[in-house]
Design a protein around this motif. Structure first.
Motif, PDB file in Angstrom:
ATOM      1  N   LYS C   3      13.697   0.028 -17.840  1.00 12.01           N
ATOM      2  CA  LYS C   3      12.721  -0.179 -18.916  1.00 12.01           C
ATOM      3  C   LYS C   3      13.428  -0.031 -20.260  1.00 12.01           C
ATOM      4  N   GLN C   6      13.976  -4.762 -24.225  1.00 13.27           N
ATOM      5  CA  GLN C   6      13.415  -6.081 -23.902  1.00 13.27           C
ATOM      6  C   GLN C   6      12.117  -5.914 -23.114  1.00 13.27           C
ATOM      7  N   TYR C   7      12.151  -4.986 -22.163  1.00 14.62           N
ATOM      8  CA  TYR C   7      10.958  -4.703 -21.370  1.00 14.62           C
ATOM      9  C   TYR C   7       9.834  -4.176 -22.259  1.00 14.62           C
ATOM     10  N   GLU C  39       7.568  -7.809 -13.310  1.00  9.45           N
ATOM     11  CA  GLU C  39       8.739  -7.587 -14.153  1.00  9.45           C
ATOM     12  C   GLU C  39       9.204  -8.902 -14.780  1.00  9.45           C
ATOM     13  N   ARG C  43       9.490  -9.068 -18.679  1.00 11.46           N
ATOM     14  CA  ARG C  43      10.841  -9.083 -19.231  1.00 11.46           C
ATOM     15  C   ARG C  43      11.300 -10.491 -19.642  1.00 11.46           C
ATOM     16  N   GLY C  47       9.123 -10.707 -22.910  1.00 10.75           N
ATOM     17  CA  GLY C  47      10.166  -9.889 -23.529  1.00 10.75           C
ATOM     18  C   GLY C  47      11.359 -10.679 -24.017  1.00 10.75           C
ATOM     19  N   ASP C  48      11.492 -11.917 -23.581  1.00  9.72           N
ATOM     20  CA  ASP C  48      12.641 -12.715 -24.017  1.00  9.72           C
ATOM     21  C   ASP C  48      12.169 -13.998 -24.742  1.00  9.72           C
TER      22      ASP C  48
END
Lengths: 130, 130, 130, 130, 130, 130
Positions: C3, C6-7, C39, C43, C47-48
């Motif tokens: 974690k 980014q997460y 996830e 992520r 997150g990206d």
């Protein structure tokens, strides 16, 4: 492979719609890779479903083209335009089908159909004049 | 919104195919959100393309259904089965269309078409018996 | 599962767009079946890619909805209408997007978009009035 | 065909986005086969929906491209990349759109978008340098 | 870009499946336009999901091809036929996959798969004989 | 309808994968509307293609599910999850398939697959515990 009356009827319809190039030439030159697929096309597709009553062949060509335009199968649209013309589809009916597809599939699908139609109808006129 | 002859023709065809529920009830109760879309359906779809010659209305229903089955639009398949029956499609023609779609769209598309057909044809028989 | 920042950024954006129900409630109650998928969503997706410059979040919501309408993903259209409203999309922009999709995806796609928009915009008004 | 202000506005926008080759050259050389389809594109698409407020033209290009990438319409992706650049889309925005499509449409759709973008952006740079 | 063990594993698998042309040649010649997409493919696709246990690589190639045939991604079908052969897929397994796709995706999808298979299997035999 | 060994083999496999509800119950209660479609499913699908060597049944279930997830056929995903479990698919293999589909079909397809998997795997555990 069993070559019974269902198989023969399928091959005859393939010949009618696509000429020898779409019938004997394909089924007599199969390889280990494609022989079963060719049998499926001859026997299940053109030897069974296409032989049924309830929708005549011209109408089956029309609904086939509708499905191919809807799913963006440009290669098969050209093949079935040729087959449809052999089954009696007119230029006017082809035009109306492509126009109609704009409503339910959007402009790109319709334009793809028109590009194919222009090409195959030109080819068809040349053959008629030869 | 301009209500000219193209608009009127579209609304009349909507009423013929889908009843008041698919015509006046929808166009007279539009909101800011959907009023333009309703106009598009009335004017461009049923008032223009569907009014053209070259393919009769029953055939247009058939190719519409072919496109809807091919693209998996279950909701609209039901709507256009009702409209197609109003345009003269028979149970036999509907069955053959769904069977035919197995060839070009695969079993799941055909089965989805048959599920809709069973439902709408039952509804149609009930209405006829009422 | 690591974690890292980014997460964390992905989880924060999920919370902003979908509330706790679309963030903590999902990632804290994962099972063996879905933990890796959650996830991936946190992520890789939020997150990206969603964190990148070049397109702001409101515009990313708009193009996400355009893709979902085009591919007929009714369930996710509803989810991303909620997320898009959180990112600043207005009712007018949503209406124009759905209308625009008629051109490139056909009427059934547009109507599916409008059905979702009516539902989620009503829900959104209720929440605002509560 | 009636050439009123809606038609004129559509033709002007086609010229702006695609040059004479995508405007006059097409509508002045129509045949019996494609004249109605060209009218649909000019009048309904670029003369009506694209003229509406609520989404500016650059944003309409972006959502159009999102829909075309999602439905795998490679030919039209190239056409609308050119139109989008004319409407102000930058290389960065195009890159982010294609990257974003990976999330909702998968890698093959995104890669198809990148192949088109590389081609059209190179063409666009050459024209700018000419 | 961080080049950690996930990245390295992804690049190695790309090299194994597609040769240097599908690995170093692509990631070392990226541009501003495609560098992030190449990282996504190396890191998220081949460096994460493809590295997981539960499905071996040959099986992952098979389900990848099934998805590509189903969505009509002709370009990627060829790429993943090469990758699948490197992962151990036999001609018989490829033939059965394409035949199987006829059932769930229809004849045009299956025929598109067979056209790609004929081409790539011929190429593969030539390489083996060289 | 001819009930030969191909038909019998197809019906037996339907019974093995889907129980009596997906076999006798369906083929013995056909109507004029669906009898031919049921024959197609029994004879061509499960009696021919599914009977072939080259891909075992568990692998055929896996590629079938890959195709159904790719084309968004939620109803059939559930049916073939049940059939796949009967053919030996494990929870781990199902999870990996759905995760893998994220790469080639996008997040909405994968999430749709996971929603179906959660439902059918829960049902399957209950049956095992009963």
């Amino acid at each position: 492979m069993i070559k019974d009356s269902q198989y023969d009827a399928g091959l005859e319809l393939r010949r009618h719609m696509f000429g020898a190039a779409g019938a004997e030439d394909q089924v007599e030159n199969t390889t280990d890779l494609n022989d079963k697929m060719q049998e499926v096309v001859t026997r299940y597709c053109f030897g069974d479903i296409w032989q049924r009553e309830g929708l005549d062949r011209k109408t089956r060509s029309l609904v086939t083209l509708a499905m191919l335009v809807a799913t963006g199968r440009s290669h098969e649209i050209r093949i079935h335009l040729r087959g449809g013309i052999a089954n009696g589809l007119t230029e006017e009916e082809i035009r109306e089908l492509m126009l109609h597809s704009f409503l339910y599939c959007g402009i790109p699908a319709a334009m793809d159909g028109f590009r194919a139609a222009e090409e195959i109808l030109a080819e068809s006129r040349e053959t008629a004049n030869a």
